[in-house]
Design a protein around this motif. Structure first.
Motif, PDB file in Angstrom:
ATOM      1  N   GLU A 166       0.809  -1.124  -0.089  1.00 61.23           N
ATOM      2  CA  GLU A 166      -0.093   0.071   0.037  1.00 61.23           C
ATOM      3  C   GLU A 166       0.860   1.234   0.103  1.00 61.23           C
ATOM      4  N   THR A 167       2.072   1.178  -0.596  1.00 60.63           N
ATOM      5  CA  THR A 167       2.871   2.468  -0.684  1.00 60.63           C
ATOM      6  C   THR A 167       3.569   2.311  -2.303  1.00 60.63           C
ATOM      7  N   VAL A 168       3.278   3.570  -2.757  1.00 63.68           N
ATOM      8  CA  VAL A 168       3.805   3.808  -4.306  1.00 63.68           C
ATOM      9  C   VAL A 168       5.190   4.103  -4.460  1.00 63.68           C
ATOM     10  N   TYR A 169       5.659   3.327  -5.479  1.00 65.13           N
ATOM     11  CA  TYR A 169       7.338   3.412  -5.447  1.00 65.13           C
ATOM     12  C   TYR A 169       7.390   3.663  -7.109  1.00 65.13           C
ATOM     13  N   MET A 170       8.487   4.555  -7.186  1.00 67.02           N
ATOM     14  CA  MET A 170       8.971   4.783  -8.509  1.00 67.02           C
ATOM     15  C   MET A 170      10.324   3.842  -8.909  1.00 67.02           C
ATOM     16  N   ARG A 171      10.085   3.331 -10.036  1.00 63.72           N
ATOM     17  CA  ARG A 171      11.360   2.448 -10.566  1.00 63.72           C
ATOM     18  C   ARG A 171      12.615   3.659 -10.891  1.00 63.72           C
ATOM     19  N   THR A 172      13.630   3.454 -10.529  1.00 60.30           N
ATOM     20  CA  THR A 172      14.877   4.179 -10.675  1.00 60.30           C
ATOM     21  C   THR A 172      15.915   3.391 -11.153  1.00 60.30           C
ATOM     22  N   THR A 173      17.076   3.896 -11.812  1.00 58.75           N
ATOM     23  CA  THR A 173      18.219   2.961 -11.925  1.00 58.75           C
ATOM     24  C   THR A 173      18.941   2.628 -10.608  1.00 58.75           C
ATOM     25  N   GLU A 174      18.564   3.069  -9.536  1.00 58.49           N
ATOM     26  CA  GLU A 174      19.065   2.741  -8.132  1.00 58.49           C
ATOM     27  C   GLU A 174      18.165   1.972  -7.384  1.00 58.49           C
ATOM     28  N   GLY A 175      17.050   1.497  -8.023  1.00 61.25           N
ATOM     29  CA  GLY A 175      15.986   0.567  -7.326  1.00 61.25           C
ATOM     30  C   GLY A 175      14.938   1.459  -7.365  1.00 61.25           C
ATOM     31  N   LEU A 176      14.116   0.732  -6.241  1.00 57.66           N
ATOM     32  CA  LEU A 176      12.669   1.627  -5.921  1.00 57.66           C
ATOM     33  C   LEU A 176      12.931   2.779  -5.245  1.00 57.66           C
ATOM     34  N   LYS A 177      12.213   3.763  -5.424  1.00 56.48           N
ATOM     35  CA  LYS A 177      12.128   4.862  -4.613  1.00 56.48           C
ATOM     36  C   LYS A 177      10.542   5.412  -4.081  1.00 56.48           C
ATOM     37  N   ARG A 178      10.138   5.628  -2.925  1.00 59.53           N
ATOM     38  CA  ARG A 178       9.151   6.094  -2.505  1.00 59.53           C
ATOM     39  C   ARG A 178       8.617   7.251  -3.277  1.00 59.53           C
TER      40      ARG A 178
END
Length: 483
Positions: free
Chosen positions: A265-277
């Protein structure tokens, strides 16, 4: 019929000209522009106009015009003569805009919670519950800080020196602010000598104000530096230029649904360094497409599970889900009562008298005077599906009469207002053309922010009242004098 219904007449009213007023004398706000126009050679003004067009082509600002087959990308025409408002005029507008958006937020909150306005009989229940943009998924759900409308674009028209009307409220995903910012930048570049004659309030702080508004509304669980992203449907959306432009100006990531994922139930953004909230999503995507698990299962544009994170209070969506109920043009007709109910105040900015074709007596009046009225779809936008009775031929009037009889709930009607005019560059010099104004109101947890000005849209065709870019309209820079 309401008393205001008698305001419609067959005689075409004389429009108020914002430069020359009613007596032909130059109004104070326009004295600098008039002096400049008297001095500048016609060929120089035409050269600057062509330079402006070239700049906009290089920038690449386009919009989609939807025809019978497919969308076509076009450049929005830009008029190089600014629309000018005195500081006191703007002060009145700003007070009215803040009042209106405050009432809209209270109305949306009430509709999805206690529904006191429905129990009081101020608004018919079926207008809400049978409305296709009402979101039952939001019933009883709290949104962060009780703010539903973070960004509002309120369309305003003027009919005389003192009277402004709100034409419609845009509180789902209002667009156009990129044109406001780009218009000012081009004007500063091409007309420095005209600026030197005026003290014009700046608009270039809008991205900072928007970012501050979005960050102020981050959920309580967010970090001290909340992560904000702009969610776009993608490059094929008609407003994609604006999405990209704003993300760049705000210094935030421009993302599509596939760039985000929901875990726990938390949104994350995919980045080159992994998931970021992600804490705040400035979404430019309609409700239907936000989450295939909650709305349209065939949507490939949204984020599966986004609504679960939203309802859990772990992410802020700006604007909130379900705000479309306040965009409805039939609901618009109740705005004076809405303001009275929640604020116990009379509107500072007037509503246009409106007939709701869903009501039998209103429909009868509209059918009887169809050639005098403007008829709009309650969920229409962009000038599509609209009838301007005084300018319509018999065939068009007949077709609209059939539409109204077949499905009256889809339509409202209004008198044909004499929109104010402003001096505008045309093929053979300078001439008055009708205008409206879309100011942008930002509501954060801390305060309301309104950048002085907004997007002035201009009907470039002589005699036309349709300012929408999709119908041949253009835009102007809007100057609020800071003096």
């Amino acid at each position: 019929m309401p008393a205001l219904a008698q305001a419609t007449t067959t005689a075409a009213p004389v429009p108020f000209d914002e430069m020359s007023g009613t007596d032909g004398g130059i109004r104070a706000a326009y004295t600098g522009l008039k002096g400049w126009l008297d001095e500048i050679a016609a060929e120089v003004l035409d050269h600057r106009r062509r330079e402006a067009e070239l700049l906009f082509r290089r920038i690449g600002i386009t919009f989609a015009v939807y025809g019978e087959t497919e969308a076509q990308e076009r450049l929005i025409p830009f008029d190089v003569l600014p629309r000018i408002l005195a500081r006191q005029e703007w002060a009145t507008l700003a007070r009215g805009l803040e009042q209106r958006v405050k009432a809209i937020n209270l109305f949306i909150k009430d509709i999805y919670s206690k529904r006191e306005i429905l129990r009081a009989g101020v608004i018919p229940e079926d207008l809400v519950f049978q409305n296709p943009v009402f979101r039952p998924e939001m019933n009883g759900q709290r949104v962060p800080h009780d703010i539903y409308v973070f960004v509002a674009g309120i369309d305003v028209v003027r009919v005389d020196a003192d009277t402004f009307y709100v034409l419609e409220d845009n509180v789902r995903t209002p667009s156009g602010v990129s044109y406001m910012l780009e218009n000012r930048e081009v004007m500063l570049r091409l007309f420095p000598e005209l600026f030197s004659r005026h003290r014009v309030a700046p608009v270039d702080n809008y991205p900072d104000e928007l970012l501050a508004t979005l960050r102020s509304a981050a959920p309580a669980s967010a970090s001290a530096e909340p992560t904000v992203v702009l969610l776009t449907p993608g490059v094929f959306n008609s407003a994609y230029y604006e999405h990209s432009f704003l993300a760049d100006k705000l210094g935030i990531e421009l993302v599509e649904g596939s760039d985000l994922v929901v875990k726990g139930e938390t949104v994350y953004m995919r980045t080159t360094e992994g998931l970021k909230r992600v804490d705040v999503i400035y979404r430019r995507l309609d409700d239907d497409y936000l989450d295939p698990l909650a709305f349209r299962p065939d949507s490939a544009l949204g984020v599966p599970g986004l609504m679960s994170a939203y309802i859990a209070g772990n992410v802020t969506l700006a604007n909130a889900v379900g705000t479309g109920i306040a965009d409805d043009k039939a609901v618009y007709s109740y705005m004076p009562q809405i303001m009275k109910f929640y604020l116990d105040e009379e509107p500072i900015l007037k509503n246009v008298p409106t007939w709701r074709c869903r009501e039998a007596d209103h429909l009868a009046h509209v059918l009887d005077r169809l050639d005098e009225l403007v008829v709009k779809e309650v969920h229409g936008s962009g000038g599509y599906g609209m009838l301007i009775g005084p300018m319509a031929d018999k065939t068009t009037l007949g077709a609209f009469r059939d539409k109204l009889k077949h499905d009256p709930r889809r339509f409202i009607a209004q008198p044909t207002l004499a929109l104010s005019t402003c001096p505008t560059c045309v093929e053979h010099g300078v001439a008055p053309r009708h205008v409206d104004l879309r100011p942008f109101v930002l509501t954060g947890r801390d305060r309301v922010r309104i950048v002085p000005g907004g997007l002035t849209r201009v009907a470039l065709k002589e005699g036309s009242l349709v300012v929408n870019s999709s119908q041949g309209g253009g835009t102007k820079d809007t100057w609020v004098l800071d003096e």
